[in-house]
Motif scaffolding. Structure first.
Motif, PDB file in Angstrom:
ATOM      1  N   THR A  49       0.833  -1.207   0.000  1.00  0.00           N
ATOM      2  CA  THR A  49       0.000   0.000   0.000  1.00  0.00           C
ATOM      3  C   THR A  49       0.867   1.256   0.000  1.00  0.00           C
ATOM      4  O   THR A  49       0.638   2.181  -0.785  1.00  0.00           O
ATOM      5  N   SER A  50       1.914   1.291   0.882  1.00  0.00           N
ATOM      6  CA  SER A  50       2.765   2.478   0.956  1.00  0.00           C
ATOM      7  C   SER A  50       3.589   2.625  -0.322  1.00  0.00           C
ATOM      8  O   SER A  50       3.859   3.744  -0.772  1.00  0.00           O
ATOM      9  N   LEU A  88       1.326   4.202  -2.896  1.00  0.00           N
ATOM     10  CA  LEU A  88       1.158   5.639  -2.629  1.00  0.00           C
ATOM     11  C   LEU A  88       2.368   6.421  -3.085  1.00  0.00           C
ATOM     12  O   LEU A  88       2.269   7.525  -3.576  1.00  0.00           O
ATOM     13  N   PHE A  89       3.538   5.803  -2.921  1.00  0.00           N
ATOM     14  CA  PHE A  89       4.817   6.439  -3.238  1.00  0.00           C
ATOM     15  C   PHE A  89       4.926   6.688  -4.739  1.00  0.00           C
ATOM     16  O   PHE A  89       5.542   7.648  -5.188  1.00  0.00           O
TER      17      PHE A  89
END
Ligand SMILES: [Zn+2]
Length: 258
Positions: A252-253, A256-257
């Motif tokens: 998920t991160s 987003l990145f």
């Protein structure tokens, strides 16, 4: 102060375990005993004295050569010892053993990074991962799931993550007839899924393909030609796994990145 001391102790312990891992890597499947024999020089066969067996230090003091016959010693020795030391130190630094459960988790992490170190070097040397290493890693990851469950942290997705993440690698192996991906890489990913769960495990796979692509392109540029020999994929899988494990990165991160 105590914290810094415990990180240093973990590093030293790691270098000692690392010198044992070197023995496992070199003697696995050769018929030689792992536990009984004293270490010997591979060229002249002389049994090494205790002061020639100090991790990292002995190699540097002797200038990377055998004291008897002067033949070159492999860089694998100090690199595996240093690498294991650094990984053990990172475990204690990032997951301080503040309770008995925390200490138990760190001991389990020590075992896990040790198995992963063996798999990386063995795959680099022989381009194969012995099944027993991958299964032992999967077993340790399962113990980690049970340790979490014992304090009420349990998620069915973590249990499903092993097979779910191994599936795409298994399909790559199946479709390519073993040319793009080894079956050993799929077996290894089973443990990665159970160790990290679906979200972080997914990030580890993405990282592995990125690092693999970068290294692959670099190798092609350096050798100025197409890659003929197959490049072992386990080192990339394990690099991705350790980066995600130590940084807490998730799929998920990562999304987003981007
Ligand atoms: Zn020698």
């Amino acid at each position: 102060m105590v914290f810094i001391f415990s990180i240093i102790v973990a590093f030293v312990l790691g270098t000692i375990i690392g010198s044992f891992l070197n023995v496992v890597i070199l003697r696995w499947n050769t018929g030689a005993s792992i536990a009984v024999d004293r270490s010997r020089c591979f060229s002249c066969g002389r049994t090494l004295r205790w002061y020639e067996l100090i991790p990292v230090v002995s190699f540097l003091v002797q200038g990377g050569r055998c004291r008897s016959c002067g033949s070159r010693l492999s860089w694998q020795y100090p690199l595996v010892e240093m690498g294991t030391g650094v990984l053990f130190a990172l475990v204690v630094w990032l997951f301080p053993p503040l309770s008995s459960l925390g200490a138990l988790a760190d001991a389990l992490y020590f075992a896990i990074v040790s198995v992963l170190m063996v798999i990386v070097v063995y795959d680099l040397r022989h381009k194969i991962i012995p099944d027993i290493f991958s299964y032992f890693f999967a077993f340790l990851a399962m113990v980690l799931i049970m340790l979490h469950a014992s304090v009420g942290i349990f998620d069915w997705w973590t249990l499903a993550a092993g097979p779910l993440l191994a599936l795409p690698l298994f399909l790559l192996w199946l479709v390519s007839g073993g040319r793009w991906m080894g079956l050993g890489d799929a077996k290894l990913t089973l443990g990665i899924g159970w160790m990290l769960g679906l979200n972080a495990g997914g990030a580890a796979l993405v990282m592995a393909f990125w690092i693999g692509a970068i290294v692959g392109i670099a190798l092609i540029i350096v050798h100025r030609m197409r890659l003929k020999s197959e490049v072992p994929f386990a080192p990339f899988l394990i690099a991705g796994t350790l980066i995600v494990f130590f940084t807490g990165l998730t799929f998920t991160s990562l999304a987003l990145f981007l």
